[in-house]
Design a protein around this motif. Structure first.
Motif, PDB file in Angstrom:
ATOM      1  N   ILE A  60       0.837  -1.208   0.000  1.00 45.56           N
ATOM      2  CA  ILE A  60       0.000   0.000   0.000  1.00 45.56           C
ATOM      3  C   ILE A  60       0.870   1.256   0.000  1.00 45.56           C
ATOM      4  CG2 ILE A  60      -1.709   1.304   1.341  1.00 45.56           C
ATOM      5  CD1 ILE A  60      -2.734  -1.471   2.330  1.00 45.56           C
ATOM      6  N   ALA A  61       1.969   1.221   0.770  1.00 51.75           N
ATOM      7  CA  ALA A  61       2.886   2.368   0.807  1.00 51.75           C
ATOM      8  C   ALA A  61       3.588   2.550  -0.527  1.00 51.75           C
ATOM      9  CB  ALA A  61       3.900   2.188   1.932  1.00 51.75           C
ATOM     10  N   GLY A  62       3.987   1.449  -1.165  1.00 52.94           N
ATOM     11  CA  GLY A  62       4.630   1.543  -2.465  1.00 52.94           C
ATOM     12  C   GLY A  62       3.700   2.115  -3.521  1.00 52.94           C
ATOM     13  N   LEU A  63       2.456   1.648  -3.535  1.00 50.94           N
ATOM     14  CA  LEU A  63       1.464   2.209  -4.446  1.00 50.94           C
ATOM     15  C   LEU A  63       1.256   3.697  -4.171  1.00 50.94           C
ATOM     16  CD1 LEU A  63      -1.232  -0.642  -4.310  1.00 50.94           C
ATOM     17  CD2 LEU A  63       0.332  -0.173  -6.208  1.00 50.94           C
ATOM     18  N   LEU A 253      -5.011  -7.859  -2.432  1.00 54.77           N
ATOM     19  CA  LEU A 253      -3.650  -8.119  -1.973  1.00 54.77           C
ATOM     20  C   LEU A 253      -3.679  -9.392  -1.135  1.00 54.77           C
ATOM     21  CD1 LEU A 253      -2.471  -4.542  -0.860  1.00 54.77           C
ATOM     22  CD2 LEU A 253      -2.639  -5.528  -3.152  1.00 54.77           C
ATOM     23  N   SER A 254      -2.956 -10.416  -1.595  1.00 53.30           N
ATOM     24  CA  SER A 254      -3.010 -11.729  -0.947  1.00 53.30           C
ATOM     25  C   SER A 254      -1.623 -12.171  -0.515  1.00 53.30           C
ATOM     26  CB  SER A 254      -3.609 -12.768  -1.912  1.00 53.30           C
ATOM     27  OG  SER A 254      -3.572 -14.057  -1.338  1.00 53.30           O
ATOM     28  N   PRO A 255      -1.275 -12.017   0.778  1.00 54.81           N
ATOM     29  CA  PRO A 255       0.048 -12.456   1.250  1.00 54.81           C
ATOM     30  C   PRO A 255       0.341 -13.927   0.993  1.00 54.81           C
ATOM     31  CG  PRO A 255      -1.002 -11.056   2.887  1.00 54.81           C
ATOM     32  CD  PRO A 255      -2.038 -11.339   1.837  1.00 54.81           C
ATOM     33  N   PHE A 256      -0.679 -14.775   1.028  1.00 57.40           N
ATOM     34  CA  PHE A 256      -0.474 -16.197   0.786  1.00 57.40           C
ATOM     35  C   PHE A 256      -0.541 -16.550  -0.695  1.00 57.40           C
ATOM     36  CE2 PHE A 256      -1.982 -17.406   5.310  1.00 57.40           C
ATOM     37  CZ  PHE A 256      -0.682 -17.268   5.792  1.00 57.40           C
ATOM     38  N   GLY A 257      -0.642 -15.540  -1.553  1.00 57.96           N
ATOM     39  CA  GLY A 257      -0.609 -15.785  -2.984  1.00 57.96           C
ATOM     40  C   GLY A 257      -1.778 -16.574  -3.515  1.00 57.96           C
ATOM     41  N   GLY A 258      -2.912 -16.518  -2.824  1.00 56.54           N
ATOM     42  CA  GLY A 258      -4.083 -17.252  -3.283  1.00 56.54           C
ATOM     43  C   GLY A 258      -4.059 -18.721  -2.949  1.00 56.54           C
ATOM     44  N   ARG A 259      -3.007 -19.197  -2.272  1.00 53.99           N
ATOM     45  CA  ARG A 259      -2.924 -20.617  -1.914  1.00 53.99           C
ATOM     46  C   ARG A 259      -3.940 -20.955  -0.823  1.00 53.99           C
ATOM     47  NH1 ARG A 259       2.264 -18.799  -1.937  1.00 53.99           N
ATOM     48  NH2 ARG A 259       2.406 -18.853   0.332  1.00 53.99           N
ATOM     49  N   THR A 260      -4.336 -22.198  -0.783  1.00 52.24           N
ATOM     50  CA  THR A 260      -5.288 -22.648   0.221  1.00 52.24           C
ATOM     51  C   THR A 260      -4.975 -24.071   0.636  1.00 52.24           C
ATOM     52  OG1 THR A 260      -7.649 -23.020   0.708  1.00 52.24           O
ATOM     53  CG2 THR A 260      -6.929 -23.420  -1.548  1.00 52.24           C
ATOM     54  N   LEU A 261      -5.269 -24.414   1.877  1.00 55.08           N
ATOM     55  CA  LEU A 261      -5.122 -25.788   2.363  1.00 55.08           C
ATOM     56  C   LEU A 261      -6.371 -26.618   2.063  1.00 55.08           C
ATOM     57  CD1 LEU A 261      -3.621 -25.071   5.920  1.00 55.08           C
ATOM     58  CD2 LEU A 261      -2.378 -25.811   3.870  1.00 55.08           C
ATOM     59  N   HIS A 262      -7.421 -25.969   1.586  1.00 58.04           N
ATOM     60  CA  HIS A 262      -8.709 -26.626   1.443  1.00 58.04           C
ATOM     61  C   HIS A 262      -8.863 -27.268   0.063  1.00 58.04           C
ATOM     62  CE1 HIS A 262      -9.128 -23.213   4.279  1.00 58.04           C
ATOM     63  NE2 HIS A 262      -9.719 -24.138   5.002  1.00 58.04           N
ATOM     64  N   PRO A 263      -9.694 -28.309  -0.043  1.00 52.65           N
ATOM     65  CA  PRO A 263      -9.976 -28.899  -1.348  1.00 52.65           C
ATOM     66  C   PRO A 263     -10.501 -27.845  -2.315  1.00 52.65           C
ATOM     67  CG  PRO A 263     -10.846 -30.294   0.414  1.00 52.65           C
ATOM     68  CD  PRO A 263     -10.402 -29.015   1.062  1.00 52.65           C
ATOM     69  N   PRO A 289       2.948 -11.889  -3.076  1.00 49.07           N
ATOM     70  CA  PRO A 289       4.407 -11.812  -2.940  1.00 49.07           C
ATOM     71  C   PRO A 289       5.115 -12.473  -4.118  1.00 49.07           C
ATOM     72  CG  PRO A 289       3.403 -12.416  -0.855  1.00 49.07           C
ATOM     73  CD  PRO A 289       2.314 -12.480  -1.884  1.00 49.07           C
ATOM     74  N   ASP A 290       6.215 -11.876  -4.540  1.00 54.57           N
ATOM     75  CA  ASP A 290       6.967 -12.470  -5.642  1.00 54.57           C
ATOM     76  C   ASP A 290       7.788 -13.663  -5.145  1.00 54.57           C
ATOM     77  OD1 ASP A 290       9.289 -11.448  -4.418  1.00 54.57           O
ATOM     78  OD2 ASP A 290       9.256  -9.640  -5.663  1.00 54.57           O
ATOM     79  N   ALA A 313       9.821  -5.779   0.777  1.00 55.60           N
ATOM     80  CA  ALA A 313       9.457  -6.514  -0.438  1.00 55.60           C
ATOM     81  C   ALA A 313       8.116  -6.033  -0.977  1.00 55.60           C
ATOM     82  CB  ALA A 313       9.401  -8.012  -0.144  1.00 55.60           C
ATOM     83  N   GLY A 314       7.155  -5.829  -0.082  1.00 54.54           N
ATOM     84  CA  GLY A 314       5.859  -5.319  -0.504  1.00 54.54           C
ATOM     85  C   GLY A 314       5.957  -3.930  -1.103  1.00 54.54           C
ATOM     86  N   TYR A 315       6.779  -3.087  -0.473  1.00 46.22           N
ATOM     87  CA  TYR A 315       6.950  -1.716  -0.970  1.00 46.22           C
ATOM     88  C   TYR A 315       7.514  -1.730  -2.387  1.00 46.22           C
ATOM     89  CZ  TYR A 315       8.501   3.138  -1.261  1.00 46.22           C
ATOM     90  OH  TYR A 315       8.701   4.443  -1.657  1.00 46.22           O
ATOM     91  N   ASP A 316       8.521  -2.530  -2.616  1.00 48.97           N
ATOM     92  CA  ASP A 316       9.121  -2.608  -3.951  1.00 48.97           C
ATOM     93  C   ASP A 316       8.104  -3.084  -4.978  1.00 48.97           C
ATOM     94  OD1 ASP A 316      11.526  -1.742  -2.895  1.00 48.97           O
ATOM     95  OD2 ASP A 316      12.407  -3.762  -2.782  1.00 48.97           O
ATOM     96  N   GLN A 317       7.294  -4.058  -4.606  1.00 47.77           N
ATOM     97  CA  GLN A 317       6.267  -4.543  -5.518  1.00 47.77           C
ATOM     98  C   GLN A 317       5.227  -3.470  -5.809  1.00 47.77           C
ATOM     99  OE1 GLN A 317       5.550  -8.699  -3.548  1.00 47.77           O
ATOM    100  NE2 GLN A 317       4.752  -8.788  -5.631  1.00 47.77           N
ATOM    101  N   GLY A 318       4.797  -2.777  -4.768  1.00 46.67           N
ATOM    102  CA  GLY A 318       3.799  -1.734  -4.950  1.00 46.67           C
ATOM    103  C   GLY A 318       4.267  -0.652  -5.904  1.00 46.67           C
TER     104      GLY A 318
END
Length: 330
Positions: A60-63, A253-263, A289-290, A313-318
């Motif tokens: 958010i700060a990078g954006l 903005l998804s810190p887990f990159g959209g991953r899930t433990l669920h089926p 996150p990259d 890392a987030g700032y650079d991406q933003g």
């Protein structure tokens, strides 16, 4: 009003219930009903632990520094660590929040060697992951999983001395620059520990902002508000982006990159949420996150020493991605 809950495809509207005590006076609204925010832009902040919160603030700060101010979004949705970030940007500038993370850099503590970039998860995180995986494996569907997660949290609560509640609220409140709900629409997600039903808090619900955030982040023990107990909003969906249905432009903005433990057939993954939004006409962009910073999340999500690098890392991406998000500029 009592919480308005739902677990199925037939949402109910806000409604009042008479005869409740003040301790039970906790209005919320249906967590499955599409939200009409009265605006175009929505910002969705997903869960991701302590490092996830730092990364979110960094993005958010990078954006912001690149000329894209998402703190002015018409609707903000926060889940778990994302609920903390969502509340934080309502009380301080992204620049101030980022500076605070970088200034508070703790020294790295010695840790046992593991396979995740030489580190192993902090014990409470590891225990919670084991419990979560077992519950998911035995559940038939998402609703059953939420009920089982709530039951497990209630068992932990019954064995505790109750002091966690006060300590946790104090911790959460200390992280918020303002104790007031922002005027812009902010939705904070949680799950009722007794029923497993999703709930959503907003500024009109009668619940303090710090309590709403504390409930949304309660991934182990349940958090009590009046007569009700709540667990982490991520047990509904880690991002809960579908609550932005009706908004023209949605940034997730998804810190887990959209991953899930669920089926995947439970439909809890970010890709399913994005599909639902696009089917309703929303333009959706996601940031995760990259590959160079993925190791800061998951098992390491509660390591405070990794907050500054996650924020950087987030700032650079933003900053790097702001120019591509032309749809989100006024």
């Amino acid at each position: 009003m009592n919480p308005t809950h739902t677990s199925g495809p037939h949402p109910t509207s806000r409604s009042a219930s008479a005869g409740l005590t003040s301790a039970q006076h906790q209005p919320q609204f249906d967590a499955a009903k599409p939200v009409r925010a009265g605006g175009e832009r929505a910002l969705v902040l997903g869960g991701g632990g302590s490092t996830g919160n730092a990364w979110l603030i960094g993005v958010i700060a990078g954006l912001f520094d690149a000329g894209l101010d998402m703190t002015t979004a018409d609707l903000t949705i926060g889940t778990s660590a994302g609920s903390t970030a969502a509340a934080q940007i309502g009380g301080a500038t992204p620049t101030e929040l980022l500076a605070a993370i970088l200034a508070a850099a703790p020294q790295r503590r010695p840790r046992p060697v593991g396979t995740d970039r030489g580190r192993v998860p902090i014990r409470p995180v590891a225990d919670q992951l084991v419990r979560t995986r077992k519950i998911i494996a035995s559940a038939q569907d998402a609703a059953g999983m939420r009920r089982a997660m709530g039951a497990a949290a209630l068992d932990l609560d019954a064995a505790s001395d109750g002091s966690w509640q006060t300590r946790w609220r104090d911790t959460v409140a200390s992280r918020l620059p303002s104790q007031r709900w922002p005027q812009r629409t902010l939705l904070i997600t949680a799950v009722d520990a007794r029923t497993g039903e999703p709930v959503v808090f907003d500024r009109d619900c009668g619940v303090d902002l710090a309590d709403a955030v504390a409930a949304s982040c309660a991934s182990g023990l349940p958090y009590r508000i009046g007569g009700n107990l709540y667990i982490d909003g991520g047990y509904r969906r880690n991002e809960n982006a579908d609550l932005a249905a009706g908004c023209g432009r949605v940034l997730v903005l998804s810190p887990f990159g959209g991953r899930t433990l669920h089926p995947l057939d439970w439909g809890m993954q970010l890709a399913a949420q994005v599909g639902e939004l696009r089917a309703r006409g929303s333009k959706v962009e996601t940031i995760s996150p990259d590959s160079n910073s993925e190791h800061m999340f998951g098992a390491n999500a509660m390591d405070p020493s990794m907050r500054p690098p996650a924020a950087r890392a987030g700032y650079d991406q933003g900053r790097a991605l702001a120019g591509q998000l032309t749809e989100f500029r006024r």
